[in-house]
Design an enzyme around this catalytic site. Structure first.
Site, PDB file in Angstrom:
ATOM      1  N   ASP B  90     -51.919  -2.530 -41.720  1.00 24.21           N
ATOM      2  CA  ASP B  90     -52.353  -3.688 -40.955  1.00 24.21           C
ATOM      3  C   ASP B  90     -52.256  -4.912 -41.871  1.00 24.21           C
ATOM      4  O   ASP B  90     -51.906  -4.795 -43.044  1.00 24.21           O
ATOM      5  CB  ASP B  90     -53.763  -3.489 -40.401  1.00 24.21           C
ATOM      6  CG  ASP B  90     -54.776  -3.365 -41.518  1.00 24.21           C
ATOM      7  OD1 ASP B  90     -54.432  -3.632 -42.686  1.00 24.21           O
ATOM      8  OD2 ASP B  90     -55.919  -2.996 -41.230  1.00 24.21           O
ATOM      9  N   GLY B  92     -54.619  -7.047 -42.810  1.00 23.94           N
ATOM     10  CA  GLY B  92     -55.815  -7.484 -43.511  1.00 23.94           C
ATOM     11  C   GLY B  92     -56.598  -8.516 -42.721  1.00 23.94           C
ATOM     12  O   GLY B  92     -57.743  -8.828 -43.063  1.00 23.94           O
ATOM     13  N   GLY B  93     -56.000  -9.043 -41.672  1.00 25.37           N
ATOM     14  CA  GLY B  93     -56.669 -10.083 -40.889  1.00 25.37           C
ATOM     15  C   GLY B  93     -58.011  -9.618 -40.355  1.00 25.37           C
ATOM     16  O   GLY B  93     -59.038 -10.274 -40.569  1.00 25.37           O
ATOM     17  N   ASP B 144     -53.070 -12.310 -38.811  1.00 27.65           N
ATOM     18  CA  ASP B 144     -53.570 -12.913 -37.582  1.00 27.65           C
ATOM     19  C   ASP B 144     -55.047 -13.220 -37.691  1.00 27.65           C
ATOM     20  O   ASP B 144     -55.715 -12.768 -38.621  1.00 27.65           O
ATOM     21  CB  ASP B 144     -53.346 -11.957 -36.402  1.00 27.65           C
ATOM     22  CG  ASP B 144     -54.160 -10.679 -36.552  1.00 27.65           C
ATOM     23  OD1 ASP B 144     -54.360 -10.231 -37.704  1.00 27.65           O
ATOM     24  OD2 ASP B 144     -54.603 -10.115 -35.536  1.00 27.65           O
ATOM     25  N   GLN B 185     -52.697 -11.943 -29.572  1.00 36.63           N
ATOM     26  CA  GLN B 185     -54.139 -12.194 -29.492  1.00 36.63           C
ATOM     27  C   GLN B 185     -54.431 -12.938 -28.186  1.00 36.63           C
ATOM     28  O   GLN B 185     -53.573 -12.976 -27.303  1.00 36.63           O
ATOM     29  CB  GLN B 185     -54.608 -12.994 -30.727  1.00 36.63           C
ATOM     30  CG  GLN B 185     -54.629 -12.184 -32.025  1.00 36.63           C
ATOM     31  CD  GLN B 185     -55.811 -11.214 -32.110  1.00 36.63           C
ATOM     32  OE1 GLN B 185     -56.668 -11.158 -31.220  1.00 36.63           O
ATOM     33  NE2 GLN B 185     -55.831 -10.409 -33.180  1.00 36.63           N
ATOM     34  N   GLY B 212     -57.466  -7.762 -31.238  1.00 37.67           N
ATOM     35  CA  GLY B 212     -58.593  -8.431 -30.604  1.00 37.67           C
ATOM     36  C   GLY B 212     -59.153  -7.707 -29.400  1.00 37.67           C
ATOM     37  O   GLY B 212     -59.859  -8.301 -28.587  1.00 37.67           O
ATOM     38  N   ASP B 262     -54.430   3.552 -33.019  1.00 36.76           N
ATOM     39  CA  ASP B 262     -55.113   3.989 -34.236  1.00 36.76           C
ATOM     40  C   ASP B 262     -56.585   3.764 -34.015  1.00 36.76           C
ATOM     41  O   ASP B 262     -56.983   2.866 -33.254  1.00 36.76           O
ATOM     42  CB  ASP B 262     -54.679   3.164 -35.464  1.00 36.76           C
ATOM     43  CG  ASP B 262     -55.423   1.846 -35.543  1.00 36.76           C
ATOM     44  OD1 ASP B 262     -55.062   0.920 -34.789  1.00 36.76           O
ATOM     45  OD2 ASP B 262     -56.384   1.741 -36.319  1.00 36.76           O
ATOM     46  N   CYS B 300     -60.163  25.553 -28.327  1.00 36.03           N
ATOM     47  CA  CYS B 300     -59.455  24.679 -29.274  1.00 36.03           C
ATOM     48  C   CYS B 300     -58.828  25.545 -30.365  1.00 36.03           C
ATOM     49  O   CYS B 300     -59.438  26.494 -30.846  1.00 36.03           O
ATOM     50  CB  CYS B 300     -60.424  23.668 -29.875  1.00 36.03           C
ATOM     51  SG  CYS B 300     -59.670  22.653 -31.174  1.00 36.03           S
ATOM     52  N   CYS B 302     -57.761  24.509 -33.387  1.00 34.40           N
ATOM     53  CA  CYS B 302     -57.801  23.948 -34.746  1.00 34.40           C
ATOM     54  C   CYS B 302     -58.441  24.935 -35.718  1.00 34.40           C
ATOM     55  O   CYS B 302     -59.110  25.883 -35.308  1.00 34.40           O
ATOM     56  CB  CYS B 302     -58.526  22.596 -34.754  1.00 34.40           C
ATOM     57  SG  CYS B 302     -60.328  22.707 -34.814  1.00 34.40           S
ATOM     58  N   CYS B 305     -62.312  25.258 -35.211  1.00 37.93           N
ATOM     59  CA  CYS B 305     -62.779  26.006 -34.038  1.00 37.93           C
ATOM     60  C   CYS B 305     -62.401  27.481 -34.091  1.00 37.93           C
ATOM     61  O   CYS B 305     -63.074  28.317 -33.498  1.00 37.93           O
ATOM     62  CB  CYS B 305     -62.245  25.355 -32.760  1.00 37.93           C
ATOM     63  SG  CYS B 305     -63.082  23.794 -32.407  1.00 37.93           S
ATOM     64  N   HIS B 331     -61.104  18.805 -36.818  1.00 39.50           N
ATOM     65  CA  HIS B 331     -61.195  19.020 -35.374  1.00 39.50           C
ATOM     66  C   HIS B 331     -60.930  17.728 -34.596  1.00 39.50           C
ATOM     67  O   HIS B 331     -60.163  17.718 -33.629  1.00 39.50           O
ATOM     68  CB  HIS B 331     -62.554  19.585 -34.971  1.00 39.50           C
ATOM     69  CG  HIS B 331     -62.744  19.573 -33.486  1.00 39.50           C
ATOM     70  ND1 HIS B 331     -62.177  20.518 -32.661  1.00 39.50           N
ATOM     71  CD2 HIS B 331     -63.360  18.672 -32.671  1.00 39.50           C
ATOM     72  CE1 HIS B 331     -62.454  20.216 -31.405  1.00 39.50           C
ATOM     73  NE2 HIS B 331     -63.167  19.104 -31.379  1.00 39.50           N
TER      74      HIS B 331
END
Lengths: 380, 380
Positions: B90, B92-93, B144, B185, B212, B262, B300, B302, B305, B331
């Site tokens: 990213d 850093g904004g 930004d 934005q 935003g 993300d 699940c 994973c 689990c 998980h």
């Protein structure tokens, strides 16, 4: 179900096999410590990948939280913590004497307050065995009193209790799928250690733990006790040195007849940014690693050393990232487990004395060589 | 070196491929967040095993510690953190506006004090690009200003800066092995969002981040903005919704044309004893799990689990054991990554609308069924 085979000796050094219901343990062996039913910062999958064959868990801690009866209801420690290999539980004695608050000892047992919430509890030999039977480890140990190593009078007194408790533990123990080890005490005193070995051997156990060492005495005193015990303990039973130690301790204590080791050092050190190497310790907080692109220990084949630089590990340590604890723990355990396997190998080859005398274990790492009085990667 | 192929759409939902120098990213995709050059509590090996295809790292944090120039000297972020797949940094904004102390904004950039040691620093668009070029991620984003979503006047002002800075970022960017995404934005305001999309599309980027959002507005407002942007952004470029979100958000925002996500939620929640499941969140601190032998989420697949009980995970959480953070993180990431793959699958099969409308994603888990108005393991 339990059987110890002593395969060969090289001087006092011994190579063997210890069979348990959850698998075979080649000795000498280093046992990672999983105090609260987890070896800190690694998973059972990691432990298998590292080649761990047996791990420890702690009776005092698990009794207090989450409770031994709960663990029994949930199928026992193996199921609870997802580790299907052998487990050893200590008796809780050491923690009662070092961690618990306001403990009061009498001939029958110990009353103490929990270090977590101050609640009052009582351990007797029978209770310590009942808890360990609930936990369900393969190897359990007698409830003992760990005295200040250099106080003779206290050791005499504590030893009398430890011996009486050992007999009561043996009488109280009922599970056939667990084996009970006696614990030799007696501080740094030859006569007390010999009488302790004699008394416990008289009772008869499948193995003998050596307690009350690595608690403040000198290395020479520790080695002296081990040499006495090598003569006093039966050769056909495994000997487990509790709470030891470093890579060098492995070599020096195997040289004095020890088969089994456990220590929090590799895992605790890792969580404080420390790495064990064959040539000494590294403190990853040290600024000299900030731009170091090399591995923690050149030539080491662990996941950490084959994938990450000292600079990255320093960054993780400074930023207090869990991955730093994890990667340093992997490396430190890899070193201890690899060294124990390597030591076993040289005993079986009859080369242990040479390996020890030449400091070969410091260079077993292919890429390290002594150059101009310094340990250097071979490529330098 | 960078290429986005939109394979198919189902309503507004899109399935595609994004090629980068470090590998292909099938979209929709969830990107685990590795703020300080580590996805907290898991290793790169774990991320590969989980099927993560691209991860995030944070420009503000890495600039402050260990320093972007150091990372460049050490070979860049991929080498530094041992992750050979695609990385997105990213700008850093967001952190400058949310974490830094005493920030002062002017037309040229932002002066701020480090949250670590109070030292003074300045980010300009050119500086943010230079840092990201030092870090060397595959995908970088424009610097930004993230404004309060419902303050119109502030958004107008901030957007003017964000747009001017986007042009300067584009001009400053030199590395051909990195692609630069613009950031749309404009808070919750349709006119501002549309004008932002129009302006950035005019500049021309390989992809568009949507900033935003998920910063205090309602879900309806967020969805409204996404619907506007689906029409306003070019169809042949990936859209990345920053900082979102939950399993349900994946479904609802893919339904509005988003390709990339993300969020720190799965990892942060895990470190606080929380588990995401298809049917809601679990708080492992809750006493009701103390004796629960079942897995976190029945069905699940994973590691957590398939190997550990809720009772054990509760114990680890209460004891604040690192393994608890690790297992819950595994998980939670598994769920988000699996859901993104599953959503892609149903889009490619043309079944996404049905999957979404029927709440099928809640039951994709074979062993869960709605029984008497409650989600239950099928075996109940």
């Amino acid at each position: 179900m339990f059987r110890f085979d002593l395969l060969t000796t090289d001087g006092r050094a011994r190579a063997g096999f210890f069979q348990t219901p959850h698998g075979e343990v080649p000795t000498p062996v280093f046992m990672p410590v999983g105090t609260q039913a987890t070896v800190k910062a690694v998973s059972p999958r990691d432990l298998h990948n590292l080649g761990a064959t047996v791990i420890l868990a702690n009776t005092y801690h698990l009794y207090l939280r989450p409770g031994d009866e709960r663990i029994a209801r949930l199928g026992g420690l193996h199921t609870f913590m997802g580790w299907d290999g052998p487990i050893l539980t200590d008796s809780g004695g050491y923690q009662v004497f070092s961690l618990a608050q306001r403990r009061k000892i009498d001939a029958d047992g110990v009353t103490f307050r929990s270090h977590i919430d101050g609640s009052e509890h009582r351990f007797t030999p029978e209770k310590a065995i009942a808890i360990q039977e609930n936990l369900g480890a393969d190897i359990i140990v007698c409830f003992d009193e760990c005295a200040t190593p250099s106080d003779y009078d206290y050791n005499v007194e504590a030893l009398a209790r430890t011996h009486a408790w050992a007999a009561r533990c043996k009488a109280a123990h009922t599970r056939g799928d667990q084996t009970l080890f006696g614990i030799v005490q007696g501080g740094v005193f030859s006569d007390l250690r010999e009488s302790s070995a004699r008394f416990l051997t008289g009772l008869g156990f499948d193995g003998y733990a050596i307690g009350g060492l690595s608690v403040g005495e000198t290395k020479e005193q520790m080695h002296g006790v081990l040499e006495i015990l090598d003569g006093a303990l039966p050769a056909d039973r495994p000997r487990y040195l509790m709470g030891v130690g470093t890579p060098q301790d492995l070599v020096e204590c195997v040289a004095r007849g020890v088969d089994m080791f456990d220590c929090v050092l590799p895992t605790r050190l890792a969580r404080n940014g420390g790495a064990l190497t064959r040539t000494g310790r590294l403190n990853l907080r040290n600024a000299r690693f900030a731009d170091d692109p090399g591995p923690l220990e050149p030539g080491c084949t662990c996941y950490t050393c084959t994938h990450f630089s000292r600079a990255y590990l320093r960054h993780l340590t400074r930023a207090n990232e869990i991955l730093g604890h994890h990667l340093l723990t992997l490396h430190n355990l890899h070193l201890m487990l690899t060294m124990a396997r390597e030591i076993r190998g040289v005993i079986l080859e009859g080369r242990f004395q040479e390996y020890r005398a030449n400091g070969e274990w410091r260079m077993a790492n292919d890429e390290w060589r002594m150059t101009s009085g310094e340990w250097q990667p071979a490529s330098c």
